[in-house]
Enzyme design. Sequence first.
Site, PDB file in Angstrom:
ATOM      1  N   ARG A  57       0.793  -1.221   0.000  1.00  0.00           N
ATOM      2  CA  ARG A  57       0.000   0.000   0.000  1.00  0.00           C
ATOM      3  C   ARG A  57       0.835   1.285   0.000  1.00  0.00           C
ATOM      4  O   ARG A  57       0.330   2.338  -0.291  1.00  0.00           O
ATOM      5  CB  ARG A  57      -0.944  -0.021   1.218  1.00  0.00           C
ATOM      6  CG  ARG A  57      -1.980  -1.115   1.061  1.00  0.00           C
ATOM      7  CD  ARG A  57      -2.866  -1.248   2.265  1.00  0.00           C
ATOM      8  NE  ARG A  57      -2.196  -1.894   3.375  1.00  0.00           N
ATOM      9  CZ  ARG A  57      -2.809  -2.275   4.493  1.00  0.00           C
ATOM     10  NH1 ARG A  57      -4.096  -2.064   4.636  1.00  0.00           N
ATOM     11  NH2 ARG A  57      -2.149  -2.868   5.447  1.00  0.00           N
ATOM     12  N   GLU A 100      -4.162  -0.495  -2.765  1.00  0.00           N
ATOM     13  CA  GLU A 100      -4.878  -1.023  -1.600  1.00  0.00           C
ATOM     14  C   GLU A 100      -5.274  -2.456  -1.938  1.00  0.00           C
ATOM     15  O   GLU A 100      -5.384  -2.819  -3.115  1.00  0.00           O
ATOM     16  CB  GLU A 100      -6.145  -0.191  -1.341  1.00  0.00           C
ATOM     17  CG  GLU A 100      -5.885   1.237  -0.913  1.00  0.00           C
ATOM     18  CD  GLU A 100      -5.136   1.341   0.412  1.00  0.00           C
ATOM     19  OE1 GLU A 100      -5.422   0.559   1.333  1.00  0.00           O
ATOM     20  OE2 GLU A 100      -4.231   2.196   0.501  1.00  0.00           O
ATOM     21  N   PHE A 101      -5.508  -3.267  -0.910  1.00  0.00           N
ATOM     22  CA  PHE A 101      -5.837  -4.669  -1.181  1.00  0.00           C
ATOM     23  C   PHE A 101      -7.249  -4.858  -1.753  1.00  0.00           C
ATOM     24  O   PHE A 101      -7.572  -5.904  -2.279  1.00  0.00           O
ATOM     25  CB  PHE A 101      -5.695  -5.508   0.094  1.00  0.00           C
ATOM     26  CG  PHE A 101      -4.282  -5.529   0.626  1.00  0.00           C
ATOM     27  CD1 PHE A 101      -3.198  -5.666  -0.239  1.00  0.00           C
ATOM     28  CD2 PHE A 101      -4.039  -5.398   1.979  1.00  0.00           C
ATOM     29  CE1 PHE A 101      -1.891  -5.680   0.243  1.00  0.00           C
ATOM     30  CE2 PHE A 101      -2.737  -5.410   2.475  1.00  0.00           C
ATOM     31  CZ  PHE A 101      -1.664  -5.546   1.598  1.00  0.00           C
ATOM     32  N   ASP A 197       3.536 -23.436   6.605  1.00  0.00           N
ATOM     33  CA  ASP A 197       3.965 -23.546   7.995  1.00  0.00           C
ATOM     34  C   ASP A 197       5.464 -23.730   7.854  1.00  0.00           C
ATOM     35  O   ASP A 197       5.929 -24.815   7.501  1.00  0.00           O
ATOM     36  CB  ASP A 197       3.320 -24.763   8.662  1.00  0.00           C
ATOM     37  CG  ASP A 197       3.746 -24.868  10.118  1.00  0.00           C
ATOM     38  OD1 ASP A 197       4.946 -24.680  10.383  1.00  0.00           O
ATOM     39  OD2 ASP A 197       2.898 -25.132  10.971  1.00  0.00           O
ATOM     40  N   HIS A 198       6.230 -22.680   8.080  1.00  0.00           N
ATOM     41  CA  HIS A 198       7.633 -22.736   7.642  1.00  0.00           C
ATOM     42  C   HIS A 198       8.434 -23.790   8.397  1.00  0.00           C
ATOM     43  O   HIS A 198       9.503 -24.181   7.949  1.00  0.00           O
ATOM     44  CB  HIS A 198       8.284 -21.353   7.695  1.00  0.00           C
ATOM     45  CG  HIS A 198       8.686 -20.907   9.061  1.00  0.00           C
ATOM     46  ND1 HIS A 198       7.790 -20.439   9.967  1.00  0.00           N
ATOM     47  CD2 HIS A 198       9.892 -20.852   9.666  1.00  0.00           C
ATOM     48  CE1 HIS A 198       8.433 -20.120  11.081  1.00  0.00           C
ATOM     49  NE2 HIS A 198       9.712 -20.376  10.924  1.00  0.00           N
ATOM     50  N   LYS A 202      11.925 -26.692   7.294  1.00  0.00           N
ATOM     51  CA  LYS A 202      13.239 -26.836   7.949  1.00  0.00           C
ATOM     52  C   LYS A 202      13.793 -28.218   7.656  1.00  0.00           C
ATOM     53  O   LYS A 202      13.075 -29.217   7.785  1.00  0.00           O
ATOM     54  CB  LYS A 202      13.106 -26.622   9.472  1.00  0.00           C
ATOM     55  CG  LYS A 202      12.761 -25.190   9.844  1.00  0.00           C
ATOM     56  CD  LYS A 202      12.757 -25.001  11.347  1.00  0.00           C
ATOM     57  CE  LYS A 202      12.188 -23.647  11.726  1.00  0.00           C
ATOM     58  NZ  LYS A 202      13.125 -22.537  11.641  1.00  0.00           N
ATOM     59  N   GLU A 236      12.341 -19.599  22.392  1.00  0.00           N
ATOM     60  CA  GLU A 236      12.965 -18.442  21.721  1.00  0.00           C
ATOM     61  C   GLU A 236      13.456 -17.472  22.778  1.00  0.00           C
ATOM     62  O   GLU A 236      12.815 -17.324  23.821  1.00  0.00           O
ATOM     63  CB  GLU A 236      11.935 -17.737  20.844  1.00  0.00           C
ATOM     64  CG  GLU A 236      11.469 -18.572  19.675  1.00  0.00           C
ATOM     65  CD  GLU A 236      10.472 -17.797  18.833  1.00  0.00           C
ATOM     66  OE1 GLU A 236      10.909 -17.100  17.915  1.00  0.00           O
ATOM     67  OE2 GLU A 236       9.270 -17.874  19.117  1.00  0.00           O
ATOM     68  N   ASP A 255       0.088 -18.745  17.652  1.00  0.00           N
ATOM     69  CA  ASP A 255       1.229 -18.352  16.821  1.00  0.00           C
ATOM     70  C   ASP A 255       2.187 -19.513  16.575  1.00  0.00           C
ATOM     71  O   ASP A 255       2.731 -19.646  15.478  1.00  0.00           O
ATOM     72  CB  ASP A 255       1.974 -17.199  17.528  1.00  0.00           C
ATOM     73  CG  ASP A 255       3.128 -16.662  16.701  1.00  0.00           C
ATOM     74  OD1 ASP A 255       2.992 -16.594  15.466  1.00  0.00           O
ATOM     75  OD2 ASP A 255       4.166 -16.306  17.290  1.00  0.00           O
ATOM     76  N   HIS A 260       3.175 -24.900  14.299  1.00  0.00           N
ATOM     77  CA  HIS A 260       4.538 -25.451  14.234  1.00  0.00           C
ATOM     78  C   HIS A 260       4.701 -26.683  15.129  1.00  0.00           C
ATOM     79  O   HIS A 260       5.189 -27.720  14.700  1.00  0.00           O
ATOM     80  CB  HIS A 260       5.581 -24.418  14.676  1.00  0.00           C
ATOM     81  CG  HIS A 260       5.556 -23.140  13.884  1.00  0.00           C
ATOM     82  ND1 HIS A 260       5.164 -23.098  12.573  1.00  0.00           N
ATOM     83  CD2 HIS A 260       5.895 -21.870  14.215  1.00  0.00           C
ATOM     84  CE1 HIS A 260       5.261 -21.850  12.138  1.00  0.00           C
ATOM     85  NE2 HIS A 260       5.688 -21.091  13.114  1.00  0.00           N
ATOM     86  N   LYS A 360       8.366 -17.402  24.478  1.00  0.00           N
ATOM     87  CA  LYS A 360       9.188 -16.260  24.058  1.00  0.00           C
ATOM     88  C   LYS A 360       9.995 -15.796  25.251  1.00  0.00           C
ATOM     89  O   LYS A 360       9.575 -15.977  26.395  1.00  0.00           O
ATOM     90  CB  LYS A 360       8.287 -15.098  23.634  1.00  0.00           C
ATOM     91  CG  LYS A 360       7.371 -15.408  22.470  1.00  0.00           C
ATOM     92  CD  LYS A 360       8.041 -15.072  21.183  1.00  0.00           C
ATOM     93  CE  LYS A 360       7.146 -15.364  20.000  1.00  0.00           C
ATOM     94  NZ  LYS A 360       7.897 -15.447  18.752  1.00  0.00           N
TER      95      LYS A 360
HETATM   96  C1  BG6 Z   1       6.729 -17.649  13.366  1.00  0.00           C
HETATM   97  C2  BG6 Z   1       6.091 -16.986  14.551  1.00  0.00           C
HETATM   98  O1  BG6 Z   1       5.787 -18.426  12.680  1.00  0.00           O
HETATM   99  O2  BG6 Z   1       7.791 -18.465  13.794  1.00  0.00           O
HETATM  100  C3  BG6 Z   1       7.115 -16.204  15.338  1.00  0.00           C
HETATM  101  O3  BG6 Z   1       5.068 -16.111  14.100  1.00  0.00           O
HETATM  102  C4  BG6 Z   1       8.294 -17.056  15.682  1.00  0.00           C
HETATM  103  O4  BG6 Z   1       6.529 -15.666  16.513  1.00  0.00           O
HETATM  104  C5  BG6 Z   1       8.829 -17.763  14.434  1.00  0.00           C
HETATM  105  O5  BG6 Z   1       9.298 -16.221  16.224  1.00  0.00           O
HETATM  106  C6  BG6 Z   1       9.905 -18.754  14.786  1.00  0.00           C
HETATM  107  O6  BG6 Z   1      10.499 -19.185  13.600  1.00  0.00           O
HETATM  108  P1  BG6 Z   1      11.995 -19.692  13.583  1.00  0.00           P
HETATM  109  O7  BG6 Z   1      12.188 -20.208  12.205  1.00  0.00           O
HETATM  110  O8  BG6 Z   1      12.862 -18.528  13.942  1.00  0.00           O
HETATM  111  O9  BG6 Z   1      12.047 -20.769  14.623  1.00  0.00           O
END
Ligand code: BG6
Length: 508
Positions: A57, A100-101, A197-198, A202, A236, A255, A260, A360
Site C-alpha cells: 500500500r 490497496e488490497f 507452515d515454515h 526446515k 525463543e 502463533d 509449528h 518467548k
Molecule cells: C513464526 C512466529 O511463525 O515463527 C514467530 O510467528 C516465531 O513468533 C517464528 O518467532 C519462529 O520461527 P523460527 O524459524 O525462527 O524458529
Amino acid sequence: MNPLEETGRSTRNIDPCLLVIFGATGDLTGRKLAPAIYNIGKEGLLPANFACVGFARREKSNEEFRDDLKKSISSYSRTQPIDDNFWSTFQEQIFYHKSEFDSDEGYEALAKTIADLDKRFSTRGNRVFYLSVQPKFFPIIVEKLRKFNLIYDVTKETESWSRVVIEKPFGHDLKSAGQLQDDLHKNIDESQTYRIDHYLGKETVQNIMVFRFGNAIFESLWNYKHIDHVQITVAEDIGIGTRGAFYEEEGLLRDVVQNHVMQILSLIGMEPPVSLKASDIHDEKVKVLKSIRPFTEEDFKSIVRGQYGPGFVNGEDAIGYRQEKNVKPDSQIETFLALRLFIDNWRWGGTVPFYIRAGKRLAKRTSEVAIVFKDAPGVLFQEPNKKSEPNVLTLRIQPDEGISMKINCKVPGPSSPLQPVKMDFRYGSYFGQSPPEAYERLFLDFIIGDNTLFARTDEVETSWKIFTPLLEYWAKTPMTFPNYACGTWGPKEADEMIAKDNRTWRKL
Ligand code: BG6
C-alpha cells in the site's frame, strides 16, 4: 516430484513463472522472503524465466523497492556479503506495484503489469500469489484476483497455472478457520492453495520422516512399549519486538503451538505412509491429530500459561511483555505454554505423555524433540540409591541442527561406574554447511507445485479442534500476569506440572 523422493534439486523441472508478493513492504518479506528468493536465485534454482512483483500500500518506485530488498538481504540473508554482480542483474526482474488490497483500479493495473511482464520475461501465464498480509485480507485479495482473471478456474482447461500461498494463522479458532476456508474456496480450489507452515521447510523437520522410516533400528522401538515420554521444546530468546498488535490478537498458542509444534508432533507420532505422495503423508498426519485425547476440565487447569515480565536476556535488561509497543498494560495474552497430551492409538497406547513447552523470551533459542526411552531393568549396573539414566534420542531442530543419542557407558578403570555419554551427529560439521533456510525450500516447492510440505485443510481444522476448547476456557479464566521473568525457563508451575509425573524438563 516429492522433495523426499528426489535425489537433488537440479532434477526438478521448474516452469517459468511470475511471483506476486502481497505485503511486500512488511516485516516477513524483508526478513525471510527476500533473502530466500535471493539465495535460490543465486544458486540457479529459480526458473530461467522469472519475474517478481511486490504489491503493497505504500508509495514507492521500483528502484526504492529494490534498494529496500537489498538492505534486507544484506541484514538477514544466511549468505553474506550480498553478491553485487548477481544482484545487479537479478534486481531487473523485480518490480513494485502500489495498491490497496481492495481497490478494483489497483487490480486492473496489476493485470496490465502482469500481462506486460509475462510477455517480457516469457513466464507463460504461470503465477504464484504470495499473501504475506494479515489473514483478514486473504478473502478480499483472492476475490479480486479472481474477478480480474488473475487466478485461473481449475475446472476449465488452461495451459498455465496459478497458485495462492497463504501464511499462518489460518483462522483464530475452529469456527473462523472454517469460515476462512469457505471464503477462500469461493474463488480458489484446494489444489491451488498452499498453506505455509515454515517449520515444515526446515531440513531437520523434513528429516524426521527420513530418520524414522529410513532406518530400521528405531522404528521397532517407536511405541509405548519402549518410549517413556516425549518432550517437544520450541524456545525463543526474542520477545515480541514490533509485533505487539499481532500478538495481542494471537498469543503463543495460536502463533506457534497450534501449527509449528503440532506439525512436529504429527511427524513424530505418525504411522509410515503408504507412499511418499503428499496426500498419503497428509493422511497419516491427520490420523495422529485425530487420535489426540481431547483435554478435560482437569487438563485445562494443569496446562500452564505464562507471560514474560522484565528480566535479563543474554546479559542485557529486557522489558516485560506488557511494556512492549502496542500491548495493553493489563494484557491477558500468553507468551509461554507448557502442556501434556496423549495419543490414543495402537502405537502410543494412550500412555506415553507428549510434553510440550514453548515460549518467548526464554533463556535461549532452541527447538528440539527428545524421545526418552524406558529405563533398562536395574538389576546389573544399578548403584545403590542411584538409577542409571534413560537413553534419550534428541532431534535438534535448531540451532546446531543435529541428532544425538544418550547411552550409558563404562568409565575406563577398575571401579567401573556407569556414565551417560552422547553420540552426536551435527549437520554443520558432517555436511560442511548449515541447512538452507526453510523458506528457500518452500519457495521452490510451491513454484514446482509440490504441496507435501504445506498444511492441508483437515490438518489445520483437526488441530483447531484440539485447542479451541482450551482457548475458550482461557477466555473465561483470567491469569495473574506476568508470571515469569525474561531470560528464565518460564513459570515455576511448568516445572511443577511435569514433576507431578515424576519427570523433569530437559536442561537445555
Ligand atoms: C513464526 C512466529 O511463525 O515463527 C514467530 O510467528 C516465531 O513468533 C517464528 O518467532 C519462529 O520461527 P523460527 O524459524 O525462527 O524458529
